[in-house]
Every structure is written in structure tokens, then in C-alpha cells.
Design a protein around this motif. Structure first.
Motif, PDB file in Angstrom:
ATOM      1  N   ASP A 144       0.791  -1.228   0.000  1.00 51.48           N
ATOM      2  CA  ASP A 144       0.000   0.000   0.000  1.00 51.48           C
ATOM      3  C   ASP A 144       0.821   1.275   0.000  1.00 51.48           C
ATOM      4  O   ASP A 144       0.385   2.296   0.530  1.00 51.48           O
ATOM      5  CB  ASP A 144      -0.896   0.029   1.251  1.00 51.48           C
ATOM      6  N   VAL A 145       2.024   1.213  -0.555  1.00 48.44           N
ATOM      7  CA  VAL A 145       2.880   2.400  -0.567  1.00 48.44           C
ATOM      8  C   VAL A 145       2.902   2.999  -1.977  1.00 48.44           C
ATOM      9  O   VAL A 145       3.103   2.299  -2.959  1.00 48.44           O
ATOM     10  CB  VAL A 145       4.315   2.050  -0.116  1.00 48.44           C
ATOM     11  N   LEU A 146       2.668   4.298  -2.030  1.00 48.99           N
ATOM     12  CA  LEU A 146       2.763   5.037  -3.288  1.00 48.99           C
ATOM     13  C   LEU A 146       4.145   5.679  -3.340  1.00 48.99           C
ATOM     14  O   LEU A 146       4.492   6.486  -2.481  1.00 48.99           O
ATOM     15  CB  LEU A 146       1.663   6.104  -3.329  1.00 48.99           C
ATOM     16  N   ASN A 155       9.611  13.102  -3.031  1.00 49.78           N
ATOM     17  CA  ASN A 155      10.270  12.576  -1.836  1.00 49.78           C
ATOM     18  C   ASN A 155      11.788  12.500  -1.859  1.00 49.78           C
ATOM     19  O   ASN A 155      12.406  12.386  -0.825  1.00 49.78           O
ATOM     20  CB  ASN A 155       9.815  11.132  -1.580  1.00 49.78           C
ATOM     21  N   SER A 189      10.792  13.760   5.321  1.00 50.89           N
ATOM     22  CA  SER A 189      10.210  14.095   4.014  1.00 50.89           C
ATOM     23  C   SER A 189       9.176  15.214   4.065  1.00 50.89           C
ATOM     24  O   SER A 189       8.778  15.716   3.028  1.00 50.89           O
ATOM     25  CB  SER A 189       9.640  12.850   3.340  1.00 50.89           C
ATOM     26  N   PHE A 202       3.611   6.348  15.192  1.00 50.07           N
ATOM     27  CA  PHE A 202       3.786   5.061  14.523  1.00 50.07           C
ATOM     28  C   PHE A 202       3.989   5.315  13.038  1.00 50.07           C
ATOM     29  O   PHE A 202       3.194   5.979  12.390  1.00 50.07           O
ATOM     30  CB  PHE A 202       2.569   4.157  14.747  1.00 50.07           C
ATOM     31  N   PHE A 211       3.951   4.362   9.262  1.00 47.02           N
ATOM     32  CA  PHE A 211       3.307   3.437   8.326  1.00 47.02           C
ATOM     33  C   PHE A 211       4.348   2.774   7.428  1.00 47.02           C
ATOM     34  O   PHE A 211       4.328   1.568   7.202  1.00 47.02           O
ATOM     35  CB  PHE A 211       2.295   4.235   7.480  1.00 47.02           C
ATOM     36  N   THR A 212       5.290   3.578   6.898  1.00 48.90           N
ATOM     37  CA  THR A 212       6.243   3.020   5.931  1.00 48.90           C
ATOM     38  C   THR A 212       7.307   2.137   6.609  1.00 48.90           C
ATOM     39  O   THR A 212       7.819   1.213   5.993  1.00 48.90           O
ATOM     40  CB  THR A 212       6.925   4.134   5.102  1.00 48.90           C
ATOM     41  N   ASP A 260       2.688  18.073   5.894  1.00 45.85           N
ATOM     42  CA  ASP A 260       3.420  16.825   5.634  1.00 45.85           C
ATOM     43  C   ASP A 260       3.214  16.413   4.188  1.00 45.85           C
ATOM     44  O   ASP A 260       2.283  16.877   3.531  1.00 45.85           O
ATOM     45  CB  ASP A 260       2.973  15.710   6.598  1.00 45.85           C
ATOM     46  N   ASP A 261       4.110  15.538   3.698  1.00 41.21           N
ATOM     47  CA  ASP A 261       3.994  15.093   2.301  1.00 41.21           C
ATOM     48  C   ASP A 261       2.838  14.114   2.124  1.00 41.21           C
ATOM     49  O   ASP A 261       2.090  14.196   1.161  1.00 41.21           O
ATOM     50  CB  ASP A 261       5.319  14.481   1.815  1.00 41.21           C
ATOM     51  N   LEU A 288      -0.449  11.664   4.037  1.00 39.26           N
ATOM     52  CA  LEU A 288      -1.279  11.305   5.187  1.00 39.26           C
ATOM     53  C   LEU A 288      -1.922   9.966   4.869  1.00 39.26           C
ATOM     54  O   LEU A 288      -2.524   9.807   3.803  1.00 39.26           O
ATOM     55  CB  LEU A 288      -2.351  12.369   5.455  1.00 39.26           C
ATOM     56  N   ALA A 289      -1.739   9.003   5.746  1.00 37.52           N
ATOM     57  CA  ALA A 289      -2.328   7.675   5.530  1.00 37.52           C
ATOM     58  C   ALA A 289      -3.335   7.416   6.652  1.00 37.52           C
ATOM     59  O   ALA A 289      -4.511   7.725   6.543  1.00 37.52           O
ATOM     60  CB  ALA A 289      -1.232   6.622   5.471  1.00 37.52           C
ATOM     61  N   GLU A 335      -1.359   9.046  11.767  1.00 35.46           N
ATOM     62  CA  GLU A 335      -0.551   8.943  12.998  1.00 35.46           C
ATOM     63  C   GLU A 335       0.439  10.108  13.133  1.00 35.46           C
ATOM     64  O   GLU A 335       0.602  10.674  14.216  1.00 35.46           O
ATOM     65  CB  GLU A 335       0.252   7.641  12.998  1.00 35.46           C
ATOM     66  N   LYS A 362      -3.954   9.428   1.362  1.00 38.30           N
ATOM     67  CA  LYS A 362      -4.533   8.157   0.911  1.00 38.30           C
ATOM     68  C   LYS A 362      -5.875   8.023   1.642  1.00 38.30           C
ATOM     69  O   LYS A 362      -5.951   7.535   2.768  1.00 38.30           O
ATOM     70  CB  LYS A 362      -3.570   7.012   1.200  1.00 38.30           C
TER      71      LYS A 362
HETATM   72  P1  5GP Z   1       0.319   8.233   8.678  1.00 41.15           P
HETATM   73  O1  5GP Z   1       1.049   8.627   9.917  1.00 41.15           O
HETATM   74  O2  5GP Z   1      -0.703   9.245   8.253  1.00 41.15           O
HETATM   75  O3  5GP Z   1      -0.241   6.834   8.751  1.00 41.15           O
HETATM   76  O4  5GP Z   1       1.415   8.180   7.536  1.00 41.15           O
HETATM   77  C1  5GP Z   1       2.027   9.372   7.111  1.00 41.15           C
HETATM   78  C2  5GP Z   1       3.508   9.239   7.035  1.00 41.15           C
HETATM   79  O5  5GP Z   1       3.900   7.992   6.477  1.00 41.15           O
HETATM   80  C3  5GP Z   1       4.064  10.321   6.149  1.00 41.15           C
HETATM   81  O6  5GP Z   1       4.872  11.154   6.932  1.00 41.15           O
HETATM   82  C4  5GP Z   1       4.852   9.611   5.065  1.00 41.15           C
HETATM   83  O7  5GP Z   1       6.223   9.872   5.248  1.00 41.15           O
HETATM   84  C5  5GP Z   1       4.602   8.139   5.252  1.00 41.15           C
HETATM   85  N1  5GP Z   1       3.727   7.513   4.221  1.00 41.15           N
HETATM   86  C6  5GP Z   1       2.517   6.937   4.443  1.00 41.15           C
HETATM   87  N2  5GP Z   1       2.032   6.379   3.327  1.00 41.15           N
HETATM   88  C7  5GP Z   1       2.953   6.608   2.371  1.00 41.15           C
HETATM   89  C8  5GP Z   1       3.010   6.254   0.982  1.00 41.15           C
HETATM   90  O8  5GP Z   1       2.123   5.599   0.391  1.00 41.15           O
HETATM   91  N3  5GP Z   1       4.093   6.689   0.302  1.00 41.15           N
HETATM   92  C9  5GP Z   1       5.089   7.411   0.890  1.00 41.15           C
HETATM   93  N4  5GP Z   1       6.116   7.788   0.119  1.00 41.15           N
HETATM   94  N5  5GP Z   1       5.077   7.724   2.195  1.00 41.15           N
HETATM   95  C10 5GP Z   1       4.024   7.338   2.944  1.00 41.15           C
END
Ligand code: 5GP
Length: 191
Positions: free
Chosen positions: A18-20, A27, A60, A98, A100-101, A125-126, A128-129, A132, A157
Motif C-alpha cells: 500500500d505504498v505510493l 520525496n 520528508s 507510529f 506506516f512506511t 506533511d507530504d 497522510l495515511a 498517525e 490516501k
Molecule cells: P500516517 O502517519 O498518516 O499513517 O502516515 C504518514 C507518514 O507515512 C508520512 O509522513 C509519510 O512519510 C509516510 N507515508 C505513508 N504512506 C505513504 C506512501 O504511500 N508513500 C510514501 N512515500 N510515504 C508514505
């Protein structure tokens, strides 16, 4: 934002888990024309919010935070740190985030002197998934007694739900591209 959506369609890569991957323009190699246009759009959205500082988390988020700060008349940028260093201030706010990546939790910190109760913070931020990282940053802002004026994201996402949860809680969250669905064959955006 059409320009960002086109870039994602033409140059983004959907990886398993699930990573773009957008390291050709967002990035790792940074398309500065795109960054300037994204920042103008974010600046216009938050222009009436009396923002005093931009806050992000290393690494990033820093590029977008910096260009948004320039678009908003040279506001200061602060970023939460993931690693403790020997020259860290003794007085700092700390929150777990936490990742995600990386599938693990980090303690991120920010020196107390950079956040005051009078600050109105725009979190940038670049990606948001699940939300967190943004929640961790909101937590740091609250610890300082400051105000979160809004949250600006390049790529959300949307199907992972973090963004809609934050909107439901009343956060002014503005994402330039919201991915509704993605797999190796297609990426669909929220209209
Ligand atoms: P969250 O905390 O919202 O779950 O995830 C956000 C963080 O995870 C961002 O700071 C980003 O660096 C990283 N991230 C989450 N999903 C992706 C993705 O699909 N691609 C990339 N390049 N970074 C992601």
C-alpha cells in the motif's frame, strides 16, 4: 490539484504494502515548480488563519514545509526530530508516532522554546495515511498550549481513513490530492 494528480498518474508507482512511491518529484528528487505551485495553493487556503509557524516532522515533510513557509511570507519552520542528538535541548516536548512506511514507532521531539502558547500552527506533511504523524504533531502543539490552525498535506490516501477522521474531529485538513483507490493498474482520486 490537477498538476499533482497528473504527476502521480504519470510518474508514481504503487508498491506492495500500500505504498505510493513518488520519489521522482516529491520525496527524493524534488520538482520545485510543482513545490512552488502546491505551496501557493496551500498558502491561499490558509491565508485567513493567522498562522505564525509551520510544523512538520523530519525528513520528508521538510521540503513542503519550507516552500509553504516562503509562500506564506517567510514564516518560521520547525520540525520534530526522530533521533536524539547530543546537542538536544534539555527541555523538549515528546510524542510517539507510529510510522506506516517503517512499521515501527518513533518518539519525536521538539525543543520547548520553539512552540509557545500564542502560536497558531499550520502542520504540513507530504503524505497522510492513517493520520498517525499528524496526530503526533497535534499532540506536540497541544502540549505547548498552542493552537493547530490547520493541516496541509500533498497526498492523502483517503481510503486509509485517517484524514476523514481528523475532519470529523473539526480539523481544517486540506489535501492537494486524495487517492481513493490504488493498485498496480490504476490510481483513482476523490473528485
Ligand atoms: P500516517 O502517519 O498518516 O499513517 O502516515 C504518514 C507518514 O507515512 C508520512 O509522513 C509519510 O512519510 C509516510 N507515508 C505513508 N504512506 C505513504 C506512501 O504511500 N508513500 C510514501 N512515500 N510515504 C508514505
Amino acid at each position: 490539484m490537477k498538476l499533482l494528480q497528473d504527476k502521480i498518474i504519470n510518474e508514481g508507482q504503487v508498491l506492495s504494502g500500500d505504498v505510493l512511491k513518488v520519489d521522482g518529484f516529491l520525496n527524493q528528487q524534488l520538482d520545485m515548480d510543482l513545490y512552488a505551485k502546491m505551496s501557493q495553493e496551500i498558502s491561499a487556503h490558509f491565508s485567513a488563519k493567522n498562522v505564525t509557524k509551520i510544523l512538520t516532522v523530519e525528513a520528508s515533510g521538510i521540503a513542503l514545509a519550507a516552500t509553504v513557509a516562503l509562500a506564506m511570507h517567510n514564516l518560521p519552520v520547525i520540525f520534530a526530530k526522530k533521533h536524539s542528538t547530543s546537542n538536544r535541548d534539555a527541555d523538549f516536548y515528546c510524542t510517539p508516532i507510529f510510522s506506516f512506511t517503517h512499521n515501527k514507532s518513533y518518539n519525536v521531539t521538539i525543543a520547548k522554546r520553539f512552540l509557545t502558547k500564542d502560536d497558531r500552527i499550520l502542520i504540513v506533511d507530504d503524505f497522510l495515511a492513517r493520520g498517525e504523524a499528524v496526530r503526533g504533531l497535534i499532540n506536540l502543539v497541544s502540549q505547548a498550549g498552542a493552537t493547530t490552525a490547520g493541516v496541509a498535506i500533498a497526498v492523502e490516501k483517503g481510503y486509509q481513513g485517517g484524514g476523514d477522521q481528523l475532519r470529523a474531529e473539526g480539523i481544517d485538513l486540506y489535501s492537494l490530492a486524495i487517492v481513493d483507490k490504488m493498485d498496480e493498474n490504476a490510481i483513482t482520486f476523490r473528485p
